[in-house]
Design an enzyme around this catalytic site. Sequence first.
Site, mmCIF file in Angstrom:
data_model
loop_
_atom_site.group_PDB
_atom_site.id
_atom_site.type_symbol
_atom_site.label_atom_id
_atom_site.label_comp_id
_atom_site.label_asym_id
_atom_site.label_seq_id
_atom_site.Cartn_x
_atom_site.Cartn_y
_atom_site.Cartn_z
ATOM 1 N N TYR A 189 -7.523 31.061 -25.982
ATOM 2 C CA TYR A 189 -6.488 31.664 -26.988
ATOM 3 C C TYR A 189 -6.916 32.742 -27.616
ATOM 4 C CZ TYR A 189 -3.948 27.373 -25.261
ATOM 5 O OH TYR A 189 -3.347 26.421 -24.420
ATOM 6 N N GLY A 299 -13.128 12.009 -25.624
ATOM 7 C CA GLY A 299 -13.906 10.802 -24.817
ATOM 8 C C GLY A 299 -14.462 9.628 -25.813
ATOM 9 N N ARG A 321 -5.488 11.609 -26.273
ATOM 10 C CA ARG A 321 -5.125 10.935 -25.041
ATOM 11 C C ARG A 321 -4.487 9.347 -25.586
ATOM 12 N NH1 ARG A 321 -8.763 13.894 -22.443
ATOM 13 N NH2 ARG A 321 -10.407 12.050 -22.833
#
Length: 372
Positions: A189, A299, A321
């Site tokens: 970005y 992770g 997640r």
Amino acid sequence: MARVESATLDRLFEPVQLGELRLANRIVMAPMTRSRADGFDAPSELHAAYYGQRAEAGLIIAEGTYPSPEGKGYCRTPGIVTAGQIEAWRRVTGRVRESGGASTVLQLMHVGRVASRHNKAVDADTVAPSAIAAQGSLYSDIHGMVPMDPPRALETSEIIRVIEAYRQAALNARAAGFDGVELHCSSGYLPMQFLLACSNRRQDGYGGSLPTRIRFVVETLEAMAGAIGAGRVGLRIIPGNPYNDMQDDDPVATYGALLDAVDPLGLAYVQVSRSPQPGLDAFALARRHFSGPLILNDGFDGASAAQAIADGVGEAVSFARHFIGNPDLVARLREQQALAGFDRSTLYTPGARGYTDYPALDATDHSQEGRP
């Protein structure tokens, strides 16, 4: 999840101070684009429910939000520009306080060249440091997958206006009830576009050598810190990240110089993700060049997060997640319970499905844990 000694696991649930941000525990909800803003690019009751469900986190970093209309690139992403958007976000932060009291930070995300005219206002340009198009495509509700638009290079005089938009967005975020803001300086970005030579071919004071390529990021952080206090401003980086057509031939030099330059500002934290580049330890790189708190990302499970904190790698760990399918992630980690999965097909779709309908552990049949 792997079992871990209680003394080590307890480190996850200790309070910690990140600048002016007081966290009840060291579990952070990472910012995630979920593409559910309304037709006015404002959060809705769905957002209030979504973040309220996850309010046991020590810190919630809300999704990438544009600081100016030209900073929007994806469909259904929110802004923090208009009075209506500010008021809508105020309802979200209010729900979080009512539901558990997590500290809240808003991630400011100007996508620069990672944009399509089909997803932004008709009078909002796509701008970047240089007129170099990013290779790739993104989704439009009307036209499906479309190529990213060729950007217009910002004039030197316009850069001050872009920085001012970030400064005002920080003030707007505080008016909306957020405790602070985070500058999104990764994923290809606008701030990252200024950092890297592959997207920055400028010949003025904002391009060329590394010291001038980092100038935009430093001045933007200075402006936000001047508006709301450095202890309420964070920075997000992923050294060596190629996402959205980026290439960094020497990320150690790039991010070492950047962090050396911002370290004296006294920021609340740097959120750093594992580098996808083999052999590059992004956490160690950040620790060498930044003396303030680190939030580690990517992770981690409960055991590895607790161990990283115990080992002094970082002060807190952010989860993305795992927070999608586990609104009660903090409780599951505390009790070392199995974590549920999530439905990838609903990550960016409108509506409650795959957003606010994941059940807490005490409300679900344990045999359904780990659903796809």
